[in-house]
Design an enzyme around this catalytic site. Structure first.
Site, PDB file in Angstrom:
ATOM      1  N   LYS A   1     -15.141   3.750  56.678  1.00 47.41           N
ATOM      2  CA  LYS A   1     -14.224   3.298  57.739  1.00 47.41           C
ATOM      3  C   LYS A   1     -14.851   3.697  59.072  1.00 47.41           C
ATOM      4  O   LYS A   1     -14.998   4.904  59.349  1.00 47.41           O
ATOM      5  CB  LYS A   1     -12.875   3.986  57.587  1.00 47.41           C
TER       6      LYS A   1
ATOM      7  N   LYS B   1     -12.902  -3.582  51.342  1.00 44.10           N
ATOM      8  CA  LYS B   1     -11.477  -3.394  51.061  1.00 44.10           C
ATOM      9  C   LYS B   1     -10.739  -3.956  52.266  1.00 44.10           C
ATOM     10  O   LYS B   1     -10.911  -3.472  53.381  1.00 44.10           O
ATOM     11  CB  LYS B   1     -11.201  -1.896  50.869  1.00 44.10           C
TER      12      LYS B   1
ATOM     13  N   HIS C   1       2.331   3.445  53.267  1.00 46.06           N
ATOM     14  CA  HIS C   1       2.247   2.072  53.777  1.00 46.06           C
ATOM     15  C   HIS C   1       3.467   1.226  53.430  1.00 46.06           C
ATOM     16  O   HIS C   1       3.472   0.014  53.647  1.00 46.06           O
ATOM     17  CB  HIS C   1       0.997   1.370  53.247  1.00 46.06           C
TER      18      HIS C   1
ATOM     19  N   ASP D   1      -5.946   2.946  45.105  1.00 47.87           N
ATOM     20  CA  ASP D   1      -6.164   4.045  46.055  1.00 47.87           C
ATOM     21  C   ASP D   1      -4.914   4.896  45.966  1.00 47.87           C
ATOM     22  O   ASP D   1      -3.837   4.477  46.413  1.00 47.87           O
ATOM     23  CB  ASP D   1      -6.354   3.514  47.475  1.00 47.87           C
TER      24      ASP D   1
ATOM     25  N   GLU E   1      -2.018   2.244  46.879  1.00 47.18           N
ATOM     26  CA  GLU E   1      -2.553   0.878  46.802  1.00 47.18           C
ATOM     27  C   GLU E   1      -2.891   0.457  45.367  1.00 47.18           C
ATOM     28  O   GLU E   1      -3.536   1.214  44.638  1.00 47.18           O
ATOM     29  CB  GLU E   1      -3.850   0.766  47.628  1.00 47.18           C
TER      30      GLU E   1
ATOM     31  N   GLU F   1      -9.613   5.522  44.138  1.00 54.03           N
ATOM     32  CA  GLU F   1      -9.976   6.137  45.420  1.00 54.03           C
ATOM     33  C   GLU F   1      -9.074   7.337  45.693  1.00 54.03           C
ATOM     34  O   GLU F   1      -7.888   7.301  45.403  1.00 54.03           O
ATOM     35  CB  GLU F   1      -9.791   5.070  46.504  1.00 54.03           C
TER      36      GLU F   1
ATOM     37  N   HIS G   1     -11.037  -1.706  55.881  1.00 50.76           N
ATOM     38  CA  HIS G   1     -10.091  -1.856  56.997  1.00 50.76           C
ATOM     39  C   HIS G   1      -9.252  -0.582  57.121  1.00 50.76           C
ATOM     40  O   HIS G   1      -9.401   0.340  56.313  1.00 50.76           O
ATOM     41  CB  HIS G   1      -9.175  -3.057  56.726  1.00 50.76           C
TER      42      HIS G   1
ATOM     43  N   ASP H   1     -12.470   8.711  50.196  1.00 52.24           N
ATOM     44  CA  ASP H   1     -12.034   8.204  51.509  1.00 52.24           C
ATOM     45  C   ASP H   1     -11.700   9.416  52.376  1.00 52.24           C
ATOM     46  O   ASP H   1     -12.550   9.926  53.117  1.00 52.24           O
ATOM     47  CB  ASP H   1     -10.836   7.265  51.309  1.00 52.24           C
TER      48      ASP H   1
ATOM     49  N   GLU I   1      -0.190  -3.385  54.616  1.00 50.49           N
ATOM     50  CA  GLU I   1      -1.439  -4.114  54.383  1.00 50.49           C
ATOM     51  C   GLU I   1      -1.195  -5.483  53.760  1.00 50.49           C
ATOM     52  O   GLU I   1      -2.092  -6.081  53.163  1.00 50.49           O
ATOM     53  CB  GLU I   1      -2.386  -3.266  53.522  1.00 50.49           C
TER      54      GLU I   1
ATOM     55  N   SER J   1      -2.528   6.957  56.575  1.00 49.52           N
ATOM     56  CA  SER J   1      -2.814   8.059  55.649  1.00 49.52           C
ATOM     57  C   SER J   1      -4.185   8.616  56.048  1.00 49.52           C
ATOM     58  O   SER J   1      -5.150   8.556  55.301  1.00 49.52           O
ATOM     59  CB  SER J   1      -2.791   7.578  54.197  1.00 49.52           C
TER      60      SER J   1
HETATM   61  C1  PEP Z   1      -6.763   3.948  52.975  1.00 51.39           C
HETATM   62  O1  PEP Z   1      -6.209   5.029  52.735  1.00 51.39           O
HETATM   63  O2  PEP Z   1      -7.774   3.624  52.359  1.00 51.39           O
HETATM   64  C2  PEP Z   1      -6.231   3.067  54.014  1.00 51.39           C
HETATM   65  C3  PEP Z   1      -6.789   1.886  54.282  1.00 51.39           C
HETATM   66  O3  PEP Z   1      -5.135   3.491  54.673  1.00 51.39           O
HETATM   67  P1  PEP Z   1      -5.132   4.174  56.107  1.00 51.39           P
HETATM   68  O4  PEP Z   1      -5.801   3.237  57.047  1.00 51.39           O
HETATM   69  O5  PEP Z   1      -3.665   4.362  56.395  1.00 51.39           O
HETATM   70  O6  PEP Z   1      -5.869   5.474  55.991  1.00 51.39           O
HETATM   71 MG    MG Z   2      -7.810   5.449  51.091  1.00 51.78          MG
END
Ligand code: PEP
Ligand code: MG
Length: 434
Positions: free
Chosen positions: A358, A408, A166, A252, A175, A296, A386, A333, A217, A42
């Site tokens: 990230k 996370k 996911h 999330d 999530e 999130e 992650h 995010d 995940e 995503s």
């Molecule tokens: C997220 O959206 O926070 C996530 C961990 O998913 P992705 O790595 O698919 O963006």
């Molecule tokens: Mg996210």
């Protein structure tokens, strides 16, 4: 400082059987570092560019041979030279020369940046956590290590029900996470693992054994379609495991994935289309019904107006351990993509109060730390994260501890997730021999 004398990179697989890079780097004194690059599903549209070959006949277009070639092509600019972390990352950014790292690929750049960090830490004979702490504080790498000071207890966000991109179920929210609010990291990990097992048994009892398979995940992905079904299952698991009142919840929603820019509506649940004000009311209803302390990406990545509205109108929460008050965390995010420019935009717009960090969204360690520091300056909370496509590399565990952020890291199951819990267990136990 010591010269770089070799760089090697190969294509490996991530946790979704997609190709990614393993990069290794060697310094003249024998210090080595490596990194296995993660990958999102995503992904935010403003993320730094992940370079893939797009040859449909090879790994469905996802091979990364071009990124490997790019590393080969810049070796001459790196080997035989000495750099600090900041100089090395700056050099990579210059060699790329594009605003979103599309020439070399953010995946190639990140592999180099983190492999260099590990080699540098080894060269200075510093534990990686200490090296990262000093980078964030702008401290001298050569001063003698004072040994480990008092550690902060960081909060793990554990994703135990998966939806969205996911999983294969009909849950549009991506999530559903638990956050134990008591004890040491070891005690938190134990609570997460026990809740996870109880949840599995509950899903088996209510929906059948076939429904206990997991998403990307490691969280369960039963055939449910409503947020309340997921939250009720988790609350029941918390109660049955004996942790009631000591575990908070987070979501999330990854709302960019259920937003229509044509209608400006969010399909938060199948068939339920809401505008951002209605969606705010939907979230507030959940916050008032469950111990949710963090949401999130509640809106689409460019919907600053909606984020700002939510910041002003979010329901109050009870005892948010992450803020120390009654404020709901509104985490950016896809909104922020760990990019200092987007963080500045969000600060101006009053769009959120927390950064999801990230490292592959921005591509270098230096810029990731800059993003963290900017967020802290704005009194935001930060959460190192992650990706849904992970590797067995646990670098983010060291990074989260060094920055004193939350982390996370998915479910406490599947190797690529468990390794991140395990690294933190090892770091907190202070029994690391390397
Ligand atoms: C997220 O959206 O926070 C996530 C961990 O998913 P992705 O790595 O698919 O963006
Ligand atoms: Mg996210």
């Amino acid at each position: 400082m010591t010269k770089i004398i070799e760089i090697e990179s190969i294509q490996i697989l991530d946790s979704r059987a997609n190709p990614t890079l393993l990069v290794e780097l060697l310094l003249e004194d024998g210090s080595k570092g490596s990194f296995q690059v993660p990958s999102g599903a995503s992904t935010g549209i403003h993320e730094a560019h992940e370079l893939r070959d797009k040859d449909k006949t090879c790994y469905g277009g996802k091979s990364v041979y071009k990124a490997l070639q790019n590393i080969e092509s810049i070796k001459g600019e790196l080997i035989g030279k000495e750099f600090t972390q900041q100089e090395f990352d700056k050099k990579l950014i210059e060699l790329d020369g594009t605003p979103n790292k599309e020439k070399l690929g953010a995946n190639a750049i990140l592999g180099l940046s983190i492999a260099f960090a590990r080699a540098s830490a080894a060269q200075y004979m510093l534990p990686l956590v200490e090296y990262l702490k000093r980078l964030a504080k702008g401290e001298d790498m050569t001063k003698p290590s004072e040994g480990s000071s008092e550690e902060v207890q960081i909060h793990p966000f554990a994703n135990i029900i998966n939806g969205g991109l996911h999983s294969g179920n009909d849950l549009n929210i991506q999530e559903f996470m638990v956050l134990p609010t008591f004890g040491t990291f070891e005690e938190k990990t134990r609570a997460i693992a026990e809740i996870y097992h109880t949840l599995k048994a509950l899903i088996e009892k209510e929906y059948g054994k076939s429904q206990t398979a997991v998403g990307d995940e490691g969280g369960f992905a039963p055939e449910i379609a409503k947020a309340r079904q997921a939250l009720d299952l988790i609350m029941k698991a918390i109660q049955e495991t004996g942790y009631e009142g000591r575990v908070k919840l987070a979501m999330d929603t990854a709302a960019s994935d259920f937003y229509s820019s044509e209608t400006k509506k969010y399909e938060v649940e199948a068939g339920l289309f809401l505008d951002y004000k209605e969606l705010t009311a939907y979230y507030n209803d959940l916050v008032n019904s469950y111990p949710i302390i963090s949401i999130e990406d509640p809106f689409a990545e460019d919907d600053f107006e909606a984020f700002a509205y939510f910041m002003k109108n979010a329901a109050k929460v009870e005892n948010n351990p992450l803020t120390g008050n009654d404020t709901l965390l509104i985490v950016g995010d896809d909104l922020l993509v760990t990019n200092p420019k987007r963080i500045e935009m969000a600060k101006k717009a009053g769009a959120c109060n927390a950064l999801l960090l990230k490292i592959n969204q921005i591509g270098t360690l230096t810029e990731s730390i800059e993003a963290h520091l900017m967020a802290k300056k704005a009194s935001w909370h930060t959460i190192v994260s992650h990706r849904s496509g992970e590797t067995t590399d646990a670098f983010i565990s060291d990074l989260a501890l060094a920055l004193g952020s939350s982390i996370k890291l998915g479910a406490p199951a599947r190797g690529e997730r468990a390794v991140k819990y395990n690294r933190l267990l090892q770091l907190y136990a202070k029994k690391c021999l390397q």
